[in-house]
Design an enzyme around this catalytic site. Structure first.
Site, mmCIF file in Angstrom:
data_model
loop_
_atom_site.group_PDB
_atom_site.id
_atom_site.type_symbol
_atom_site.label_atom_id
_atom_site.label_comp_id
_atom_site.label_asym_id
_atom_site.label_seq_id
_atom_site.Cartn_x
_atom_site.Cartn_y
_atom_site.Cartn_z
ATOM 1 N N SER A 189 0.816 -1.047 0.003
ATOM 2 C CA SER A 189 -0.120 -0.037 0.006
ATOM 3 C C SER A 189 0.837 1.313 -0.100
ATOM 4 O O SER A 189 2.110 1.055 0.016
ATOM 5 C CB SER A 189 -0.876 -0.154 1.198
ATOM 6 O OG SER A 189 -0.238 0.219 2.274
ATOM 7 N N TYR B 123 -3.051 0.366 -3.136
ATOM 8 C CA TYR B 123 -4.082 1.063 -2.148
ATOM 9 C C TYR B 123 -3.871 2.161 -1.412
ATOM 10 O O TYR B 123 -2.754 1.911 -0.806
ATOM 11 C CB TYR B 123 -5.321 0.185 -1.914
ATOM 12 C CG TYR B 123 -4.377 -1.012 -0.844
ATOM 13 C CD1 TYR B 123 -4.513 -0.625 0.457
ATOM 14 C CD2 TYR B 123 -3.809 -2.048 -1.328
ATOM 15 C CE1 TYR B 123 -3.955 -1.368 1.438
ATOM 16 C CE2 TYR B 123 -3.168 -2.874 -0.529
ATOM 17 C CZ TYR B 123 -3.295 -2.596 0.905
ATOM 18 O OH TYR B 123 -2.664 -3.283 1.849
#
EC number: 4.1.1.11
Length: 135
Positions: A25, A58
């Site tokens: 991430s 993400y």
């Protein structure tokens, strides 16, 4: 027909940390997430201006006001602290909505504080130095 459109971007943010041994991430300051209309878990593309690397990951929420842009996991092999990056989020929408939609474009300073918010993906702020607009 659905179209995939630029939803928002954080332009020329400075990577503040990279942690290879994290599960993945990008950590983003909560203030920047708000400015760019990003939510935790949302998919983003990261483009490294320094070396051309481009990756998809993400967002996870970073400390508000910290300026953090942290690259986590395997992406730390490609993107390093000090690199300038663009974080891009896309949205899928119906044709009519896509034609009327205005993305959120966030320019930041050297400390990753928002300094200019707009809706034109080709806009360049007057104090952006050597940046050129494609228009």
């Amino acid at each position: 027909m659905f179209r995939t459109m630029l939803k928002s971007k954080i332009h020329r943010a400075t990577v503040t940390q990279a942690d290879l041994h994290y599960v993945g991430s990008v950590t983003v300051d909560a203030d920047l997430m708000d400015a760019a209309d990003l939510i935790e878990g949302e998919q983003v593309t990261i483009v490294d201006i320094e070396n051309g690397a481009r990756l998809v990951t993400y967002v996870i929420t970073g400390e508000r006001g910290s300026g953090v842009i942290g690259i986590n996991g395997a992406a730390a092999h490609l993107v390093h602290p000090g690199d300038l990056v663009i974080l891009i989020a896309y949205g899928t929408m119906e044709d009519a909505e896509a034609r009327a939609y205005r993305p959120r474009v966030v320019f930041v300073d050297a400390d990753n504080r928002p300094i200019d918010l707009g809706v034109d993906p080709a806009y360049v702020p007057p104090d952006a130095g050597e940046l050129l607009s494609p228009r």
